[in-house]
Design an enzyme around this catalytic site. Structure first.
Site, PDB file in Angstrom:
ATOM      1  N   GLN A  22      -3.206   3.293   0.567  1.00  0.00           N
ATOM      2  CA  GLN A  22      -4.550   2.804   0.790  1.00  0.00           C
ATOM      3  C   GLN A  22      -5.688   4.025   0.253  1.00  0.00           C
ATOM      4  OE1 GLN A  22      -2.351   2.129   3.824  1.00  0.00           O
ATOM      5  NE2 GLN A  22      -1.981   0.871   2.592  1.00  0.00           N
ATOM      6  N   GLY A  38       0.726  -1.027  -2.703  1.00  0.00           N
ATOM      7  CA  GLY A  38       1.505  -1.484  -4.025  1.00  0.00           C
ATOM      8  C   GLY A  38       0.964  -0.181  -4.805  1.00  0.00           C
ATOM      9  N   HIS A  39       2.021   0.770  -5.287  1.00  0.00           N
ATOM     10  CA  HIS A  39       1.753   1.724  -6.132  1.00  0.00           C
ATOM     11  C   HIS A  39       2.435   1.465  -7.414  1.00  0.00           C
ATOM     12  CE1 HIS A  39       0.832   4.409  -2.263  1.00  0.00           C
ATOM     13  NE2 HIS A  39       0.176   3.509  -2.591  1.00  0.00           N
ATOM     14  N   LYS A  86      -2.682   6.102  -7.232  1.00  0.00           N
ATOM     15  CA  LYS A  86      -1.836   6.887  -6.774  1.00  0.00           C
ATOM     16  C   LYS A  86      -0.264   7.051  -7.072  1.00  0.00           C
ATOM     17  CE  LYS A  86      -3.012   5.135  -2.709  1.00  0.00           C
ATOM     18  NZ  LYS A  86      -4.054   3.951  -3.235  1.00  0.00           N
ATOM     19  N   LYS A 130      -8.804   5.678 -14.842  1.00  0.00           N
ATOM     20  CA  LYS A 130      -9.401   4.564 -15.393  1.00  0.00           C
ATOM     21  C   LYS A 130     -10.697   4.754 -16.386  1.00  0.00           C
ATOM     22  CE  LYS A 130      -7.341   0.577 -13.801  1.00  0.00           C
ATOM     23  NZ  LYS A 130      -6.930  -0.503 -13.056  1.00  0.00           N
ATOM     24  N   ARG A 176       2.352   1.216  22.568  1.00  0.00           N
ATOM     25  CA  ARG A 176       3.505   1.611  23.316  1.00  0.00           C
ATOM     26  C   ARG A 176       4.592   0.647  23.477  1.00  0.00           C
ATOM     27  NH1 ARG A 176       0.182   4.517  27.857  1.00  0.00           N
ATOM     28  NH2 ARG A 176      -0.728   2.649  27.045  1.00  0.00           N
ATOM     29  N   ASP A 210      -5.776   1.543  -4.337  1.00  0.00           N
ATOM     30  CA  ASP A 210      -5.597   1.191  -5.633  1.00  0.00           C
ATOM     31  C   ASP A 210      -6.218   2.227  -6.890  1.00  0.00           C
ATOM     32  OD1 ASP A 210      -4.161  -0.975  -4.647  1.00  0.00           O
ATOM     33  OD2 ASP A 210      -6.028  -2.299  -4.776  1.00  0.00           O
ATOM     34  N   GLU A 211      -6.564   3.182  -6.166  1.00  0.00           N
ATOM     35  CA  GLU A 211      -7.036   4.178  -7.330  1.00  0.00           C
ATOM     36  C   GLU A 211      -5.968   4.589  -8.428  1.00  0.00           C
ATOM     37  OE1 GLU A 211      -6.765   4.634  -4.103  1.00  0.00           O
ATOM     38  OE2 GLU A 211      -8.629   4.845  -3.214  1.00  0.00           O
TER      39      GLU A 211
HETATM   40  P1  GDP Z   1      -2.251   2.842  -6.409  1.00  0.00           P
HETATM   41  O1  GDP Z   1      -1.932   1.721  -5.167  1.00  0.00           O
HETATM   42  O2  GDP Z   1      -3.362   3.912  -6.064  1.00  0.00           O
HETATM   43  O3  GDP Z   1      -0.989   3.399  -6.868  1.00  0.00           O
HETATM   44  O4  GDP Z   1      -2.989   2.108  -7.606  1.00  0.00           O
HETATM   45  P2  GDP Z   1      -2.523   0.427  -7.970  1.00  0.00           P
HETATM   46  O5  GDP Z   1      -0.952   0.551  -8.764  1.00  0.00           O
HETATM   47  O6  GDP Z   1      -2.464  -0.458  -7.032  1.00  0.00           O
HETATM   48  O7  GDP Z   1      -3.409   0.150  -9.077  1.00  0.00           O
HETATM   49  C1  GDP Z   1      -3.735   0.939 -10.338  1.00  0.00           C
HETATM   50  C2  GDP Z   1      -3.802   0.119 -11.343  1.00  0.00           C
HETATM   51  O8  GDP Z   1      -4.096   0.816 -12.702  1.00  0.00           O
HETATM   52  C3  GDP Z   1      -2.212   0.042 -11.793  1.00  0.00           C
HETATM   53  O9  GDP Z   1      -1.960  -1.247 -12.446  1.00  0.00           O
HETATM   54  C4  GDP Z   1      -1.951   1.089 -12.764  1.00  0.00           C
HETATM   55  O10 GDP Z   1      -0.917   0.627 -13.969  1.00  0.00           O
HETATM   56  C5  GDP Z   1      -3.420   1.105 -13.605  1.00  0.00           C
HETATM   57  N1  GDP Z   1      -3.757   2.494 -14.021  1.00  0.00           N
HETATM   58  C6  GDP Z   1      -3.577   3.734 -13.539  1.00  0.00           C
HETATM   59  N2  GDP Z   1      -4.149   4.556 -14.104  1.00  0.00           N
HETATM   60  C7  GDP Z   1      -4.903   4.085 -15.128  1.00  0.00           C
HETATM   61  C8  GDP Z   1      -5.930   4.616 -16.305  1.00  0.00           C
HETATM   62  O11 GDP Z   1      -6.130   5.535 -16.227  1.00  0.00           O
HETATM   63  N3  GDP Z   1      -6.278   3.656 -16.953  1.00  0.00           N
HETATM   64  C9  GDP Z   1      -5.909   2.379 -16.830  1.00  0.00           C
HETATM   65  N4  GDP Z   1      -6.425   1.189 -17.728  1.00  0.00           N
HETATM   66  N5  GDP Z   1      -5.119   1.827 -15.862  1.00  0.00           N
HETATM   67  C10 GDP Z   1      -4.515   2.556 -15.205  1.00  0.00           C
HETATM   68  P1  IMO Z   2      -2.547   0.908  -1.911  1.00  0.00           P
HETATM   69  O1  IMO Z   2      -1.803   2.197  -1.384  1.00  0.00           O
HETATM   70  C1  IMO Z   2      -6.101  -1.732  -1.402  1.00  0.00           C
HETATM   71  C2  IMO Z   2      -6.737  -3.648   2.457  1.00  0.00           C
HETATM   72  C3  IMO Z   2      -6.422  -4.956   2.425  1.00  0.00           C
HETATM   73  C4  IMO Z   2      -7.585  -5.582   3.371  1.00  0.00           C
HETATM   74  C5  IMO Z   2      -7.474  -4.357   4.620  1.00  0.00           C
HETATM   75  C6  IMO Z   2      -6.733  -4.360   5.621  1.00  0.00           C
HETATM   76  O2  IMO Z   2      -1.925   0.010  -2.969  1.00  0.00           O
HETATM   77  O3  IMO Z   2      -3.662   1.583  -2.620  1.00  0.00           O
HETATM   78  P2  IMO Z   2      -4.012  -4.592   5.898  1.00  0.00           P
HETATM   79  O4  IMO Z   2      -2.919  -5.402   5.384  1.00  0.00           O
HETATM   80  O5  IMO Z   2      -3.661  -3.265   5.715  1.00  0.00           O
HETATM   81  O6  IMO Z   2      -4.165  -4.918   7.417  1.00  0.00           O
HETATM   82  O7  IMO Z   2      -5.363  -4.961   5.243  1.00  0.00           O
HETATM   83  O8  IMO Z   2      -6.974  -3.240   3.693  1.00  0.00           O
HETATM   84  N1  IMO Z   2      -5.624  -3.001   1.623  1.00  0.00           N
HETATM   85  C7  IMO Z   2      -5.639  -2.339   0.468  1.00  0.00           C
HETATM   86  N2  IMO Z   2      -6.324  -2.458  -0.440  1.00  0.00           N
HETATM   87  N3  IMO Z   2      -4.978  -1.040  -1.669  1.00  0.00           N
HETATM   88  C8  IMO Z   2      -4.090  -0.746  -0.756  1.00  0.00           C
HETATM   89  O9  IMO Z   2      -2.866  -0.082  -0.740  1.00  0.00           O
HETATM   90  C9  IMO Z   2      -4.293  -1.683   0.777  1.00  0.00           C
HETATM   91  N4  IMO Z   2      -3.664  -1.811   1.699  1.00  0.00           N
HETATM   92  C10 IMO Z   2      -4.586  -2.311   2.643  1.00  0.00           C
HETATM   93  O10 IMO Z   2      -6.728  -5.698   1.227  1.00  0.00           O
HETATM   94  O11 IMO Z   2      -8.937  -5.527   2.883  1.00  0.00           O
HETATM   95 MG    MG Z   3      -2.138  -0.501  -4.921  1.00  0.00          MG
END
Ligand code: GDP
Ligand code: IMO
Ligand code: MG
Length: 422
Positions: A224, A41-42, A17, A331, A144, A14-15
């Site tokens: 992830q 979830g991107h 991406k 962020k 497998r 959730d950085e």
């Molecule tokens: P991903 O899984 O790495 O694609 O990240 P997620 O979408 O799960 O979570 C990132 C969240 O931060 C989302 O709600 C984005 O809309 C939000 N976001 C991304 N970049 C920024 C930023 O620079 N500032 C803020 N406030 N929110 C951001």
């Molecule tokens: P994105 O791509 C954050 C975490 C789950 C759990 C562990 C194992 O959006 O960054 P799993 O369902 O893979 O067996 O869960 O990994 N996890 C994530 N945390 N962002 C994700 O994806 C994640 N995908 C899995 O919360 O701790």
């Molecule tokens: Mg995510």
């Protein structure tokens, strides 16, 4: 040699991406997911609209792009079909642009049940999985037993599905208190298989290498984060795939020397969803403020994300493991209103002080912090690096000095436009 660039997460997922891939796609003609599945979830935000992608690469919104779901990915046909339907309803052309590797494994309805049963049986020591069936599907892959996308065109598919399902039913019967009913989901799953059959199914590794040979600019999109890597993350509290750069090679079938720039994405602080070690986690008002301002709730599960200070020990570990060539900081705007910021620069574990990320992550870790003055001003409108406040630049330049990697992009808000490219 034309190389494939990589975008991946340096922390626990959730950085940001999705946003970064979206920002970078004008430079690329193809985007490929190489591992993970609908546990991801991107989020992408542009023109006032928000989209969350789980299986489909984040390049899908760009006209003329090719979006590959690579062989290292695990696919739930129900979730993929729903994603396609949602995008199409929003007027996005998907079918011409989406290619799926025949080697990608299928998540069966019973894989989801096995995930749920395993987590329930673990009780307090559960992984906190997203319950999408990721772990059991990768177990069947390495064991497998798995079914792959290429199998769905076989005349024996129904038979093979039935055999794997009954194997799973046998396993599920071991969980005495676990009851389930997959009838409805199974119907949707079969409909999802029909959708999958209608897509362009490819020899992923052949097509990807041929595209690279033709000079196509390609970006690999990680899911992830590095600290959730099955080998080097905070095991056993990890996901079941190779989230590191090495996963690009195994997930797409490209040779190590074909890897180009590796962009490592990190938040200016840290978050984690699910269980497991998180040395800099905050349980106080600062952590709550990060959650509130950063809207730190899972894009896939809606769970509140755990929040804490930036962990330089873990970030340096991720740089080492990925060969990160450029960092992307997300962020920073969430920290606008903090008087003092802290960055973890070392760990105290069992009386010892460490400057590296150790094996003993499940033991008590006390972070050693360095303090920074906050910038106390809204950076959301900044579009040129020179215009950032002095304190903000000091924070960024400290990270560059510690990691030895330039911070080449800075995101100051969720929208595509809220981005500073240096
Ligand atoms: P991903 O899984 O790495 O694609 O990240 P997620 O979408 O799960 O979570 C990132 C969240 O931060 C989302 O709600 C984005 O809309 C939000 N976001 C991304 N970049 C920024 C930023 O620079 N500032 C803020 N406030 N929110 C951001
Ligand atoms: P994105 O791509 C954050 C975490 C789950 C759990 C562990 C194992 O959006 O960054 P799993 O369902 O893979 O067996 O869960 O990994 N996890 C994530 N945390 N962002 C994700 O994806 C994640 N995908 C899995 O919360 O701790
Ligand atoms: Mg995510």
């Amino acid at each position: 040699m034309n190389k494939i660039d990589v975008v991946l997460g340096m922390q626990w997922g959730d950085e940001g991406k999705g946003k970064v891939v979206d920002v970078l796609t004008p430079r690329y003609q193809a985007v490929a997911r190489f591992q993970g599945g609908p546990n991801a979830g991107h989020t992408l935000i542009f023109d006032g609209e928000k989209y969350v992608l789980h299986t489909i690469p984040s390049g899908i919104f760009r006209d003329g792009s090719v979006n590959v779901i690579g062989g290292g990915v695990v696919i739930d046909p129900v979730i993929l079909a729903a994603e396609i339907a949602k995008l199409e309803a929003a007027g996005v052309e998907v079918r011409e642009k989406l290619w799926v590797s025949k080697r990608a494994h299928l998540i069966l309805p019973t894989h989801r049940m096995l995930d749920a049963a395993s987590e329930a049986a673990k009780g307090a020591s559960k992984i906190g999985s997203t319950l999408k069936g990721i772990g059991p599907t990768y177990m069947d892959k390495t064991g497998r037993n798995g079914l792959r996308v290429g199998d769905i065109v076989s005349s024996h598919f129904a038979e093979r599905y039935g055999a794997l399902k009954s194997k799973h039913e046998g396993l599920l019967s071991q969980y005495k208190d676990f009851t389930y009913d997959i009838a409805e989901y199974e119907r949707e799953w079969m409909a999802g298989i029909e959708t999958l059959r209608s897509l362009r199914l490819i020899e992923g590794e052949v097509e990807v290498n041929a595209m690279l040979d033709r000079g196509v600019k390609m970006l690999a999109e990680g899911a992830q984060g590095s600290m959730l890597d099955v080998d080097f993350g905070t095991y056993p509290f990890v996901t079941s795939s190779t989230t590191l750069c090495a996963g690009v090679c195994t997930g797409l079938g490209v040779a190590p020397r074909r890897i180009g720039n590796v962009y490592g994405i990190f938040k200016a602080y840290c978050t984690r969803v699910g269980s497991g070690p998180f040395p800099t986690e905050l349980f106080d008002a600062d952590g709550q403020k990060m959650r509130d301002v950063g809207l730190e709730y899972g894009s896939t599960t809606g769970r509140p994300r755990r929040c804490g200070w930036l962990d330089m020990v873990a970030l340096k570990y991720a740089v080492m493991m990925n060969g990160t060539t450029g960092l992307i900081m997300m962020k920073g705007d969430v920290l606008n209103d903090f008087e003092t910021l802290k960055v973890c620069v070392g760990y105290k574990v069992g009386g010892e002080t460490l400057d590296y990320f150790p094996f003993e992550t499940n033991e008590e870790i006390t972070p050693i912090y360095k303090e920074f003055a906050g910038w106390r001003t809204d950076i959301g409108g900044v579009r040129r690096y020179e215009d950032f406040p002095r304190e903000f630049k000091a924070y960024v330049e400290f990270i560059e000095a510690e990691t030895g990697v330039p911070v080449s992009i800075i995101s100051v808000g969720p929208d595509r436009e809220e981005t500073v490219i240096r």
